[in-house]
Design a protein around this motif. Structure first.
Motif, PDB file in Angstrom:
ATOM      1  N   SER A  74       1.037  -1.392   0.073  1.00  0.00           N
ATOM      2  CA  SER A  74      -0.141  -0.645   0.225  1.00  0.00           C
ATOM      3  C   SER A  74       0.841   1.085  -0.159  1.00  0.00           C
ATOM      4  O   SER A  74       2.236   1.388   1.122  1.00  0.00           O
ATOM      5  N   ILE A  75       0.832   2.264  -1.171  1.00  0.00           N
ATOM      6  CA  ILE A  75       1.720   3.115  -0.885  1.00  0.00           C
ATOM      7  C   ILE A  75       0.978   4.511  -0.924  1.00  0.00           C
ATOM      8  O   ILE A  75      -0.107   4.481  -1.188  1.00  0.00           O
ATOM      9  N   GLY A  76       0.921   5.127   0.179  1.00  0.00           N
ATOM     10  CA  GLY A  76       1.134   6.678   0.702  1.00  0.00           C
ATOM     11  C   GLY A  76       1.009   7.180  -0.466  1.00  0.00           C
ATOM     12  O   GLY A  76       1.745   8.643   0.002  1.00  0.00           O
ATOM     13  N   ILE A  77      -0.137   7.327  -1.276  1.00  0.00           N
ATOM     14  CA  ILE A  77       0.138   8.727  -2.177  1.00  0.00           C
ATOM     15  C   ILE A  77      -0.113  10.238  -1.435  1.00  0.00           C
ATOM     16  O   ILE A  77       0.294  10.897  -1.729  1.00  0.00           O
ATOM     17  N   GLN A  78      -1.640   9.898  -1.298  1.00  0.00           N
ATOM     18  CA  GLN A  78      -2.176  11.245  -0.975  1.00  0.00           C
ATOM     19  C   GLN A  78      -2.954  12.081  -2.020  1.00  0.00           C
ATOM     20  O   GLN A  78      -4.243  11.913  -2.223  1.00  0.00           O
ATOM     21  N   SER A  79      -2.074  12.687  -2.778  1.00  0.00           N
ATOM     22  CA  SER A  79      -2.564  12.848  -3.950  1.00  0.00           C
ATOM     23  C   SER A  79      -1.411  13.194  -5.250  1.00  0.00           C
ATOM     24  O   SER A  79      -0.662  13.501  -4.409  1.00  0.00           O
ATOM     25  N   PHE A  80      -1.279  12.814  -5.848  1.00  0.00           N
ATOM     26  CA  PHE A  80      -0.537  13.327  -7.409  1.00  0.00           C
ATOM     27  C   PHE A  80      -0.787  14.682  -7.739  1.00  0.00           C
ATOM     28  O   PHE A  80       0.385  14.868  -8.468  1.00  0.00           O
ATOM     29  N   LEU A  81      -1.143  15.769  -7.591  1.00  0.00           N
ATOM     30  CA  LEU A  81      -2.050  16.769  -8.018  1.00  0.00           C
ATOM     31  C   LEU A  81      -0.756  17.607  -6.789  1.00  0.00           C
ATOM     32  O   LEU A  81      -1.047  17.649  -5.598  1.00  0.00           O
ATOM     33  N   GLU A  82      -0.077  18.358  -7.256  1.00  0.00           N
ATOM     34  CA  GLU A  82       0.950  19.608  -6.900  1.00  0.00           C
ATOM     35  C   GLU A  82       0.447  20.412  -5.482  1.00  0.00           C
ATOM     36  O   GLU A  82       1.151  20.391  -4.827  1.00  0.00           O
ATOM     37  N   LYS A  83      -0.661  20.846  -6.090  1.00  0.00           N
ATOM     38  CA  LYS A  83      -1.084  21.459  -5.000  1.00  0.00           C
ATOM     39  C   LYS A  83      -1.853  21.368  -3.915  1.00  0.00           C
ATOM     40  O   LYS A  83      -1.381  22.043  -2.505  1.00  0.00           O
ATOM     41  N   TYR A  84      -2.347  19.914  -3.872  1.00  0.00           N
ATOM     42  CA  TYR A  84      -2.113  19.621  -2.714  1.00  0.00           C
ATOM     43  C   TYR A  84      -1.226  18.466  -1.997  1.00  0.00           C
ATOM     44  O   TYR A  84      -1.306  18.573  -0.309  1.00  0.00           O
ATOM     45  N   ARG A  94       3.932  16.983   1.103  1.00  0.00           N
ATOM     46  CA  ARG A  94       4.735  16.184   0.419  1.00  0.00           C
ATOM     47  C   ARG A  94       4.932  16.946  -0.874  1.00  0.00           C
ATOM     48  O   ARG A  94       4.518  17.895  -1.537  1.00  0.00           O
ATOM     49  N   LYS A  95       6.785  15.842  -1.297  1.00  0.00           N
ATOM     50  CA  LYS A  95       6.637  16.483  -2.466  1.00  0.00           C
ATOM     51  C   LYS A  95       5.983  15.612  -3.497  1.00  0.00           C
ATOM     52  O   LYS A  95       5.469  14.896  -3.509  1.00  0.00           O
ATOM     53  N   SER A  96       6.734  16.397  -4.859  1.00  0.00           N
ATOM     54  CA  SER A  96       6.249  15.855  -5.848  1.00  0.00           C
ATOM     55  C   SER A  96       6.605  13.852  -6.249  1.00  0.00           C
ATOM     56  O   SER A  96       7.283  13.517  -5.488  1.00  0.00           O
ATOM     57  N   ILE A  97       6.047  13.352  -7.400  1.00  0.00           N
ATOM     58  CA  ILE A  97       5.758  11.799  -6.993  1.00  0.00           C
ATOM     59  C   ILE A  97       6.261  11.917  -8.497  1.00  0.00           C
ATOM     60  O   ILE A  97       5.942  12.094  -9.544  1.00  0.00           O
ATOM     61  N   ASP A  98       7.435  11.058  -8.789  1.00  0.00           N
ATOM     62  CA  ASP A  98       8.413  10.449 -10.258  1.00  0.00           C
ATOM     63  C   ASP A  98       7.648   9.111 -10.089  1.00  0.00           C
ATOM     64  O   ASP A  98       7.138   8.329 -10.373  1.00  0.00           O
ATOM     65  N   ILE A  99       6.016  10.101 -11.509  1.00  0.00           N
ATOM     66  CA  ILE A  99       4.805   8.889 -11.477  1.00  0.00           C
ATOM     67  C   ILE A  99       5.542   8.043 -12.618  1.00  0.00           C
ATOM     68  O   ILE A  99       5.389   6.313 -12.442  1.00  0.00           O
ATOM     69  N   THR A 142      -1.413  -7.530  -5.011  1.00  0.00           N
ATOM     70  CA  THR A 142      -2.089  -6.027  -4.747  1.00  0.00           C
ATOM     71  C   THR A 142      -0.965  -4.807  -4.595  1.00  0.00           C
ATOM     72  O   THR A 142      -0.285  -5.128  -4.027  1.00  0.00           O
ATOM     73  N   VAL A 143      -1.561  -4.403  -5.243  1.00  0.00           N
ATOM     74  CA  VAL A 143      -0.533  -2.814  -5.227  1.00  0.00           C
ATOM     75  C   VAL A 143      -2.130  -1.494  -5.000  1.00  0.00           C
ATOM     76  O   VAL A 143      -2.916  -1.364  -5.821  1.00  0.00           O
ATOM     77  N   SER A 144      -2.207  -1.234  -3.558  1.00  0.00           N
ATOM     78  CA  SER A 144      -2.720  -0.248  -3.196  1.00  0.00           C
ATOM     79  C   SER A 144      -2.317   0.840  -3.432  1.00  0.00           C
ATOM     80  O   SER A 144      -1.675   1.407  -2.782  1.00  0.00           O
ATOM     81  N   MET A 145      -3.345   2.021  -3.232  1.00  0.00           N
ATOM     82  CA  MET A 145      -2.600   3.619  -3.673  1.00  0.00           C
ATOM     83  C   MET A 145      -3.958   4.310  -2.191  1.00  0.00           C
ATOM     84  O   MET A 145      -4.941   4.240  -2.630  1.00  0.00           O
ATOM     85  N   ASP A 146      -2.165   4.694  -1.483  1.00  0.00           N
ATOM     86  CA  ASP A 146      -3.716   5.817  -0.863  1.00  0.00           C
ATOM     87  C   ASP A 146      -4.262   7.511  -1.721  1.00  0.00           C
ATOM     88  O   ASP A 146      -2.948   7.542  -1.483  1.00  0.00           O
ATOM     89  N   LEU A 147      -5.058   7.682  -1.514  1.00  0.00           N
ATOM     90  CA  LEU A 147      -5.289   9.010  -1.511  1.00  0.00           C
ATOM     91  C   LEU A 147      -6.431   8.920  -0.506  1.00  0.00           C
ATOM     92  O   LEU A 147      -7.038   9.082   0.906  1.00  0.00           O
ATOM     93  N   ILE A 148      -6.252  10.756  -0.241  1.00  0.00           N
ATOM     94  CA  ILE A 148      -7.323  11.771   0.162  1.00  0.00           C
ATOM     95  C   ILE A 148      -7.916  12.541   0.052  1.00  0.00           C
ATOM     96  O   ILE A 148      -8.101  13.144  -1.088  1.00  0.00           O
ATOM     97  N   PHE A 149      -9.374  12.158   0.531  1.00  0.00           N
ATOM     98  CA  PHE A 149     -10.964  13.322  -0.214  1.00  0.00           C
ATOM     99  C   PHE A 149     -10.572  14.721   1.491  1.00  0.00           C
ATOM    100  O   PHE A 149     -11.246  14.589   2.052  1.00  0.00           O
ATOM    101  N   ALA A 150     -11.823  15.668   0.284  1.00  0.00           N
ATOM    102  CA  ALA A 150     -12.466  16.474   1.580  1.00  0.00           C
ATOM    103  C   ALA A 150     -11.303  17.538   1.762  1.00  0.00           C
ATOM    104  O   ALA A 150     -11.030  18.087   3.002  1.00  0.00           O
TER     105      ALA A 150
END
Length: 417
Positions: free
Chosen positions: A149-159, A165-170, A184-192
Motif C-alpha cells: 500500500s503506497i501512501g500517495i495522498q494526492s498526485f496533484l502538486e497543489k495538495y 509532500r513532494k512531487s511523485i516521479d510517476i 495487490t498494489v494499493s494506493m492511498d488518496l485523501i479526499f475532503a
C-alpha cells in the motif's frame, strides 16, 4: 467527548457505563480459540514527519530502529510461545511509520512470526512513494510480502504542498511496479481537502490505476487535535456531495467496493488491516482485539524496548468488554466493509443479531441506510456517508483523545471514553 457519540454509545450498549480502560496488562494473551485471527506489526520510523499524520511515529535513526526491531522480535516470541502448536491466522500487515525503511529486516520479523503462526491469506506492507524502487520492492517480495500500500495522498502538486509532500516521479514508480509485481498494489488518496473538486479526485483516481494500482483507498481528511496540519475540515454537505460523486465514479468504472473507502479492479485485489474479527498487534502503539478484551501498546519506543527487555509485554491500556460493548465494536468495524453477515454475528456471539438490534435494523432499512438480502446487511450510498459521518465523530471523540494522551504518557493510569 461529543454528545452524539456519547448518546450513541449509551443507546447501543444499553448502559450508562463508559468504555473504561485501565493500566493493567496481560503478560499472556489468550488467543488460542480466536477464529479469523489477523496479525499487525507497527514500525514507527519515518524519514520525515507529515503534518497531517496522527499515527505513532518518530524520525528514522538506524541504531534506534535496529534496537526496536530486536525488541519487536522478542515480543513476537513472548506472545507466540504461549502455545506449543502453531496458530493459523488469516493475514499479516505492516504499518507505520514507514515499514519499508526496515526492508532488510522484514524477513527476520516474518520469520519470527512464522515460528508461531501459519499465515494463510497474504502479507501486506505500507510504503512511502520514495520506497517504490526495484531494490526495495525485491527485498520485500523475497521476504514474503504479497501486498503493498503506497501512501500517495494526492498526485496533484497543489495538495502535495498543503500536505507537506513532494512531487511523485510517476514514470519511475510505474517502471518499478512493472518490474516487481505484487498481488495487490494499493494506493492511498485523501479526499475532503480545501477546495477539492470531483475533477481533482477523478484525476487522482485515474492516475493511481494508470500508475500500477489495482486497489485504491480514498480516505477522508480528519483534523486531529494533536497534529500540526493547517488543513481545515470540509463542511458536511460539501463532503457528502464529493463522496457521493466519488462513489458514482467508481461504480461507473465497474470497480468492486470492498469497504467504505476502498475500491479495486477485482474482488481478489484487497488490502485492509481493519476489518478482522480478532487480531494480535506487535510493536509500539499496536492494538490487540480478542473476544473479551482490547489492549493498546505504549506509544513510547524507549519504554516499549524497556518493557520487552524486562520480559513483559508493553501493554499500556486494556479494556475488558461487556458483551454489548463488544457487539458495538464488532458491528462498527464490520460495517466498515459495507456489509454485515447476520450469521457471522450469531456464530461469534452465540445470539441472533436481530434479537439484540432488531429495532435498529428496522429503522436503518426504513431510512434507507441499509438493505437486506440473503442474510447480508449492506450499506446504501446514503448509509455509507452516515457511517463516515459517525466514524468521524468516533475518531475525534475516542481515538483522538486516547492517542493524544498516550503520546504524552507511556503508561497512563487509565481512561474513560
Amino acid at each position: 467527548m461529543s454528545f452524539k457519540t456519547e448518546l450513541t454509545r449509551m443507546w447501543f450498549t444499553r448502559s450508562l457505563e463508559p468504555f473504561t480502560f485501565t493500566n493493567e496488562y496481560d503478560n499472556e494473551l489468550d488467543y488460542g480459540k480466536a477464529e479469523q485471527l489477523g496479525l499487525y506489526v507497527h514500525i514507527p520510523f519515518c524519514r520525515s514527519i507529515c503534518n497531517f499524520c496522527p499515527y505513532c511515529k518518530e524520525i528514522y535513526d538506524e541504531n534506534k530502529m535496529s534496537e526496536y526491531i530486536d525488541a519487536l522480535i522478542k515480543e513476537i516470541h513472548l506472545v507466540g510461545s504461549r502455545y506449543k502448536e502453531k496458530k493459523t491466522v488469516t493475514s499479516l500487515y505492516f504499518g507505520g511509520g514507514t515499514p519499508a525503511l526496515a526492508a532488510d529486516r522484514i524477513g527476520d520479523i516474518i520469520g519470527a512470526l512464522k515460528e508461531h503462526f501459519v499465515i494463510t491469506d497474504g502479507i501486506g506492507l505500507e510504503l512511502h512513494p520514495d520506497n517504490v524502487e526495484p531494490q526495495t520492492l525485491r527485498k520485500l517480495k523475497e521476504a514474503g510480502v504479497t501486498r503493498i500500500s503506497i501512501g500517495i495522498q494526492s498526485f496533484l502538486e497543489k495538495y502535495g504542498s498543503v500536505l507537506g509532500r513532494k512531487s511523485i516521479d510517476i514514470d519511475a514508480m510505474n517502471r518499478a511496479l512493472d518490474e516487481v509485481p505484487f498481488d495487490t498494489v494499493s494506493m492511498d488518496l485523501i479526499f475532503a481537502l480545501p477546495g477539492q473538486t470531483i475533477e481533482d479526485l477523478k484525476s487522482d483516481i485515474d492516475k493511481a490505476f494508470e500508475t500500477g494500482a489495482n486497489h485504491v483507498a480514498v480516505y477522508p481528511f480528519i483534523d486531529f487535535t494533536f497534529t500540526k496540519s493547517p488543513v481545515k475540515a470540509m463542511p458536511k454537505r460539501q463532503k457528502r456531495e464529493l463522496m457521493d460523486e466519488m462513489t458514482e465514479y467508481f461504480e461507473e468504472k465497474g470497480f468492486y467496493r470492498s469497504s467504505i473507502w476502498t475500491f479495486s479492479t477485482k474482488e481478489e485485489a484487497k488490502y485492509s488491516s481493519m476489518t478482522r474479527e480478532n487480531f494480535l498487534g506487535f510493536g509500539c502503539s499496536a492494538t490487540t482485539l480478542l473476544k473479551d478484551s482490547f489492549k493498546v501498546n505504549t506509544f513510547s519506543t524507549k519504554e516499549y524496548c524497556k518493557r520487552i527487555t524486562e520480559g513483559k509485554l508493553p501493554t499500556s491500556l486494556t479494556i475488558r468488554f461487556r458483551k454489548r460493548q463488544r457487539m458495538v465494536y464488532y458491528l462498527f468495524w464490520t460495517s466498515y466493509s459495507t456489509r454485515v453477515n447476520i450469521r457471522d454475528f450469531e456464530d461469534f456471539f452465540g445470539v441472533p443479531l436481530k434479537k439484540m438490534y432488531g429495532f435498529e435494523i428496522f429503522m436503518a432499512k426504513l431510512f434507507g441506510y441499509i438493505t437486506e438480502e440473503n442474510g447480508m446487511l449492506t450499506l446504501t450510498k446514503k448509509g455509507a456517508f452516515y457511517f463516515h459521518y459517525y466514524e468521524n465523530y468516533y475518531t475525534l471523540s475516542y481515538i483522538d483523545k486516547m492517542w493524544g494522551l498516550m503520546r504524552k504518557e507511556a503508561f497512563p493510569t487509565g481512561m474513560k471514553l
